[in-house]
Design a protein around this motif. Structure first.
Motif, PDB file in Angstrom:
ATOM      1  N   LEU A  48       1.070  -1.104   0.019  1.00  0.00           N
ATOM      2  CA  LEU A  48      -0.237   0.059   0.016  1.00  0.00           C
ATOM      3  C   LEU A  48       0.726   1.245   0.095  1.00  0.00           C
ATOM      4  CD1 LEU A  48      -3.083   0.808   2.044  1.00  0.00           C
ATOM      5  CD2 LEU A  48      -1.177   1.920   2.575  1.00  0.00           C
ATOM      6  N   CYS A  49       0.703   1.950  -1.013  1.00  0.00           N
ATOM      7  CA  CYS A  49       1.696   3.203  -0.994  1.00  0.00           C
ATOM      8  C   CYS A  49       1.167   4.599  -0.867  1.00  0.00           C
ATOM      9  CB  CYS A  49       2.261   3.288  -2.578  1.00  0.00           C
ATOM     10  SG  CYS A  49       2.865   1.664  -3.217  1.00  0.00           S
ATOM     11  N   PRO A  50       1.666   5.332   0.138  1.00  0.00           N
ATOM     12  CA  PRO A  50       1.229   6.589   0.139  1.00  0.00           C
ATOM     13  C   PRO A  50       2.202   7.415  -0.619  1.00  0.00           C
ATOM     14  CG  PRO A  50       2.204   5.729   2.157  1.00  0.00           C
ATOM     15  CD  PRO A  50       2.452   4.608   1.040  1.00  0.00           C
ATOM     16  N   GLY A  51       2.247   8.855  -0.368  1.00  0.00           N
ATOM     17  CA  GLY A  51       3.122   9.724  -0.989  1.00  0.00           C
ATOM     18  C   GLY A  51       2.735   9.768  -2.664  1.00  0.00           C
ATOM     19  N   ILE A  52       1.221   9.722  -2.939  1.00  0.00           N
ATOM     20  CA  ILE A  52       0.952   9.626  -4.317  1.00  0.00           C
ATOM     21  C   ILE A  52       0.761  11.130  -4.505  1.00  0.00           C
ATOM     22  CG2 ILE A  52      -0.745   8.658  -5.949  1.00  0.00           C
ATOM     23  CD1 ILE A  52       1.012   6.653  -4.842  1.00  0.00           C
ATOM     24  N   ARG A  53       1.186  11.659  -5.890  1.00  0.00           N
ATOM     25  CA  ARG A  53       0.917  12.918  -6.078  1.00  0.00           C
ATOM     26  C   ARG A  53       0.851  12.944  -7.652  1.00  0.00           C
ATOM     27  NH1 ARG A  53      -0.028  13.477  -1.786  1.00  0.00           N
ATOM     28  NH2 ARG A  53       0.884  14.898  -0.156  1.00  0.00           N
ATOM     29  N   PRO A  54      -0.259  13.288  -7.994  1.00  0.00           N
ATOM     30  CA  PRO A  54      -0.715  13.368  -9.696  1.00  0.00           C
ATOM     31  C   PRO A  54       0.405  14.539 -10.075  1.00  0.00           C
ATOM     32  CG  PRO A  54      -2.762  13.714  -8.530  1.00  0.00           C
ATOM     33  CD  PRO A  54      -1.468  13.659  -7.402  1.00  0.00           C
ATOM     34  N   LEU A  55       0.487  14.499 -11.238  1.00  0.00           N
ATOM     35  CA  LEU A  55       1.409  15.395 -11.921  1.00  0.00           C
ATOM     36  C   LEU A  55       1.271  17.071 -11.731  1.00  0.00           C
ATOM     37  CD1 LEU A  55       1.803  13.927 -15.726  1.00  0.00           C
ATOM     38  CD2 LEU A  55       3.577  13.897 -13.739  1.00  0.00           C
ATOM     39  N   TRP A  56      -0.203  17.153 -11.638  1.00  0.00           N
ATOM     40  CA  TRP A  56      -0.787  18.669 -11.381  1.00  0.00           C
ATOM     41  C   TRP A  56      -0.568  18.938  -9.752  1.00  0.00           C
ATOM     42  CZ3 TRP A  56      -4.929  17.521  -8.410  1.00  0.00           C
ATOM     43  CH2 TRP A  56      -5.539  16.221  -8.673  1.00  0.00           C
ATOM     44  N   SER A  57      -0.325  18.275  -9.015  1.00  0.00           N
ATOM     45  CA  SER A  57      -0.675  18.666  -7.438  1.00  0.00           C
ATOM     46  C   SER A  57       0.383  19.075  -6.854  1.00  0.00           C
ATOM     47  CB  SER A  57      -1.320  17.345  -6.663  1.00  0.00           C
ATOM     48  OG  SER A  57      -0.497  16.515  -6.245  1.00  0.00           O
ATOM     49  N   LEU A  58       0.425  19.631  -5.487  1.00  0.00           N
ATOM     50  CA  LEU A  58       1.608  19.900  -4.879  1.00  0.00           C
ATOM     51  C   LEU A  58       2.283  18.786  -4.322  1.00  0.00           C
ATOM     52  CD1 LEU A  58      -0.211  23.220  -3.106  1.00  0.00           C
ATOM     53  CD2 LEU A  58       1.583  23.218  -4.694  1.00  0.00           C
ATOM     54  N   GLN A 109       5.620  15.740   1.347  1.00  0.00           N
ATOM     55  CA  GLN A 109       6.044  14.380   1.290  1.00  0.00           C
ATOM     56  C   GLN A 109       7.405  14.396   0.167  1.00  0.00           C
ATOM     57  OE1 GLN A 109       4.889  11.769   2.048  1.00  0.00           O
ATOM     58  NE2 GLN A 109       2.623  11.727   2.226  1.00  0.00           N
ATOM     59  N   LYS A 110       8.288  13.309   0.458  1.00  0.00           N
ATOM     60  CA  LYS A 110       9.735  13.674  -0.139  1.00  0.00           C
ATOM     61  C   LYS A 110       9.704  12.467  -1.246  1.00  0.00           C
ATOM     62  CE  LYS A 110      12.198  16.237   3.148  1.00  0.00           C
ATOM     63  NZ  LYS A 110      11.123  16.098   4.374  1.00  0.00           N
ATOM     64  N   ARG A 111       9.190  11.190  -0.949  1.00  0.00           N
ATOM     65  CA  ARG A 111       9.535  10.223  -1.781  1.00  0.00           C
ATOM     66  C   ARG A 111       8.171   9.752  -2.495  1.00  0.00           C
ATOM     67  NH1 ARG A 111      11.706   5.691   1.710  1.00  0.00           N
ATOM     68  NH2 ARG A 111      10.895   7.119   3.000  1.00  0.00           N
ATOM     69  N   ILE A 112       7.685  10.766  -3.603  1.00  0.00           N
ATOM     70  CA  ILE A 112       6.353  10.699  -4.234  1.00  0.00           C
ATOM     71  C   ILE A 112       6.443  10.051  -5.526  1.00  0.00           C
ATOM     72  CG2 ILE A 112       5.442  12.867  -2.964  1.00  0.00           C
ATOM     73  CD1 ILE A 112       6.218  14.383  -5.766  1.00  0.00           C
ATOM     74  N   ALA A 113       5.499   9.821  -5.832  1.00  0.00           N
ATOM     75  CA  ALA A 113       5.220   9.044  -7.497  1.00  0.00           C
ATOM     76  C   ALA A 113       3.800   9.318  -7.768  1.00  0.00           C
ATOM     77  CB  ALA A 113       5.253   7.549  -7.383  1.00  0.00           C
ATOM     78  N   THR A 114       3.610   9.436  -9.222  1.00  0.00           N
ATOM     79  CA  THR A 114       2.205   9.608  -9.705  1.00  0.00           C
ATOM     80  C   THR A 114       1.496   8.242  -9.492  1.00  0.00           C
ATOM     81  OG1 THR A 114       3.037   8.907 -11.932  1.00  0.00           O
ATOM     82  CG2 THR A 114       3.342  11.333 -11.385  1.00  0.00           C
ATOM     83  N   ASP A 172      -0.370  -2.166  -5.026  1.00  0.00           N
ATOM     84  CA  ASP A 172      -1.845  -2.917  -4.889  1.00  0.00           C
ATOM     85  C   ASP A 172      -2.942  -1.949  -4.244  1.00  0.00           C
ATOM     86  OD1 ASP A 172      -1.269  -5.918  -5.058  1.00  0.00           O
ATOM     87  OD2 ASP A 172       0.463  -5.012  -3.728  1.00  0.00           O
ATOM     88  N   TYR A 173      -2.393  -0.916  -3.413  1.00  0.00           N
ATOM     89  CA  TYR A 173      -3.189   0.108  -3.155  1.00  0.00           C
ATOM     90  C   TYR A 173      -2.634   1.287  -3.165  1.00  0.00           C
ATOM     91  CZ  TYR A 173      -5.635  -3.926  -1.339  1.00  0.00           C
ATOM     92  OH  TYR A 173      -6.338  -5.120  -1.314  1.00  0.00           O
ATOM     93  N   LEU A 174      -3.519   2.797  -3.357  1.00  0.00           N
ATOM     94  CA  LEU A 174      -2.841   3.880  -3.352  1.00  0.00           C
ATOM     95  C   LEU A 174      -3.431   4.586  -2.421  1.00  0.00           C
ATOM     96  CD1 LEU A 174      -2.161   2.616  -6.295  1.00  0.00           C
ATOM     97  CD2 LEU A 174      -2.731   5.034  -7.181  1.00  0.00           C
ATOM     98  N   VAL A 175      -2.672   5.426  -1.449  1.00  0.00           N
ATOM     99  CA  VAL A 175      -3.099   6.242  -0.587  1.00  0.00           C
ATOM    100  C   VAL A 175      -3.233   7.557  -1.258  1.00  0.00           C
ATOM    101  CG1 VAL A 175      -3.008   7.259   1.820  1.00  0.00           C
ATOM    102  CG2 VAL A 175      -2.526   4.881   1.474  1.00  0.00           C
ATOM    103  N   ILE A 176      -4.531   7.941  -1.263  1.00  0.00           N
ATOM    104  CA  ILE A 176      -4.627   9.487  -1.823  1.00  0.00           C
ATOM    105  C   ILE A 176      -5.097  10.244  -0.535  1.00  0.00           C
ATOM    106  CG2 ILE A 176      -5.952  10.927  -3.424  1.00  0.00           C
ATOM    107  CD1 ILE A 176      -4.601   8.409  -5.097  1.00  0.00           C
ATOM    108  N   GLU A 196      -8.275   9.610 -14.744  1.00  0.00           N
ATOM    109  CA  GLU A 196      -7.910   9.762 -16.187  1.00  0.00           C
ATOM    110  C   GLU A 196      -6.210   9.442 -16.349  1.00  0.00           C
ATOM    111  OE1 GLU A 196      -8.472  13.998 -17.671  1.00  0.00           O
ATOM    112  OE2 GLU A 196     -10.492  13.457 -17.346  1.00  0.00           O
ATOM    113  N   GLU A 197      -5.665   9.979 -15.169  1.00  0.00           N
ATOM    114  CA  GLU A 197      -4.083   9.514 -15.338  1.00  0.00           C
ATOM    115  C   GLU A 197      -3.898   8.179 -15.369  1.00  0.00           C
ATOM    116  OE1 GLU A 197      -2.130  13.277 -12.702  1.00  0.00           O
ATOM    117  OE2 GLU A 197      -0.804  11.554 -12.860  1.00  0.00           O
ATOM    118  N   MET A 198      -4.691   7.584 -14.660  1.00  0.00           N
ATOM    119  CA  MET A 198      -4.415   6.130 -14.737  1.00  0.00           C
ATOM    120  C   MET A 198      -4.720   5.429 -15.830  1.00  0.00           C
ATOM    121  SD  MET A 198      -4.617   4.812 -10.838  1.00  0.00           S
ATOM    122  CE  MET A 198      -6.006   5.642 -10.128  1.00  0.00           C
TER     123      MET A 198
END
Ligand code: C5P
Length: 242
Positions: A185-195, A199-204, A214-218, A237-239
C-alpha cells in the motif's frame, strides 16, 4: 464509468479535523473510493462516529492505528478492530514476529466469529519520518534504512501478514524480496498537477499502478483540491481508465 478494479485500489486518507469534514468527504467521494482510511487523528477524535458513518454507506474502512504493544494486548486489540468492522488495519513490524502472529490470530478468530473473511493486515516497516541519522544517532540501530525496511517486510510475511505500507520507490524491492502476492500500500501519491506538500518520496498514480502497487493512499491531492470530485476524476484519467 468507474473502473471497479481501480476503485478497489484507491484508499482515501480522511486526515481532517472534524466529523463533519470527514462525513462530507465520504459523501462526495464514495463512488470513487474503495476504502476510507481512518488514522490516529480522526480515530482519537471521532472514531466511533466516523466508523459507523462509513459502514452505513457500505464502504470499506482501514483503521490506520499502527498497533505496537505486547503480543497479548495486540491480539485483543486486533480482535476488537475486526469486530468493529475494519477491512484493513496495520501494526508496526518493529513489534516483532510473535506480536504480528498474535495479531493475525486475534483478527482471524474475530472474523470467524462474525462469519466474515479476515481483514487485510499490513505492517509498517520504518516510518518515513525516521531518517538514517535518526537510526544512527538517536536509536543507535546499526542498519541502513532500506535494508531494515526489507528485513521487516520479510518478517511480516513470515508472520503471515498480507503486506506492508511503503513508498512507490521501495515497491519493486519489496515485491522482489517477498513475492508479487505480498501486498504493498503506497502513500506519497501525487498526480502531476498537484503540490508535493511535505512528502519527499512521491510518485504519480500512473507510476504506482505501473510498478504494481496494490493500493494507493490518496490524501491532500484530492482532499485539499478546490473541486474534489474533479480531482479524483483526473486521477482516474491519469491512470488511463476514464
Ligand atoms: O495527504 P497525503 O497524500 O500526503 O496523505 C498521505 C497519507 O498517508 C497520510 O494519512 C499519512 O499518514 C499516510 N502515510 C504517509 N507516509 C507513510 C505512511 C503513511 O504519508 N510512510
Amino acid at each position: 464509468m468507474i473502473d471497479e478494479k481501480i476503485k478497489e485500489k484507491i484508499v482515501l486518507a480522511l486526515d481532517v479535523e472534524t466529523f463533519e469534514q470527514a462525513k462530507e468527504l465520504v459523501d462526495e467521494l464514495s463512488p470513487y473510493v474503495g476504502t476510507f482510511k481512518v488514522g490516529l487523528q480522526l480515530y482519537t477524535g471521532f472514531g466511533n462516529e466516523i466508523i459507523d458513518y462509513i459502514k452505513s454507506k457500505n464502504s470499506n474502512f482501514f483503521l490506520d492505528v499502527k498497533l505496537m504493544d505486547i503480543p497479548n494486548t495486540v491480539k485483543k486489540a486486533s480482535e476488537n478492530i475486526v469486530l468493529r468492522g475494519a477491512n484493513f488495519y496495520n501494526v508496526h513490524a518493529l513489534g516483532g514476529l510473535e506480536m504480528m502472529k498474535q495479531s493475525k490470530e486475534g483478527a482471524c478468530a474475530a472474523a470467524q466469529k462474525l462469519g466474515k473473511k479476515p481483514p487485510l493486515i499490513l505492517a509498517v516497516t520504518v516510518l518515513t519520518s525516521i531518517s538514517q541519522e535518526v537510526l544512527d544517532d538517536e536509536l543507535k540501530v546499526n542498519a541502513e534504512v532500506k535494508g531494515l525496511a526489507i528485513n521487516l517486510a520479510k518478517l511480516a510475511k513470515q508472520a503471515g501478514l498480507d503486506g506492508v505500507v511503503a513508498s512507490v520507490h521501495e515497491l519493486r524491492a519489496i515485491k522482489e524480496a517477498c513475492g508479487e502476492d505480498f501486498k504493498v500500500l503506497c502513500p506519497g501519491i501525487r498526480p502531476l498537477w498537484s503540490l508535493k506538500d511535505d512528502q519527499k518520496r512521491i510518485a504519480t498514480p500512473a507510476q504506482a499502478l505501473k510498478d504494481g502497487a496494490d493500493y494507493l493512499v490518496i490524501g491532500r491531492a484530492v482532499t485539499s483540491a478546490p473541486d474534489r470530485v474533479e480531482a479524483m476524476k483526473k486521477i482516474y484519467e491519469e491512470m488511463g481508465v476514464i
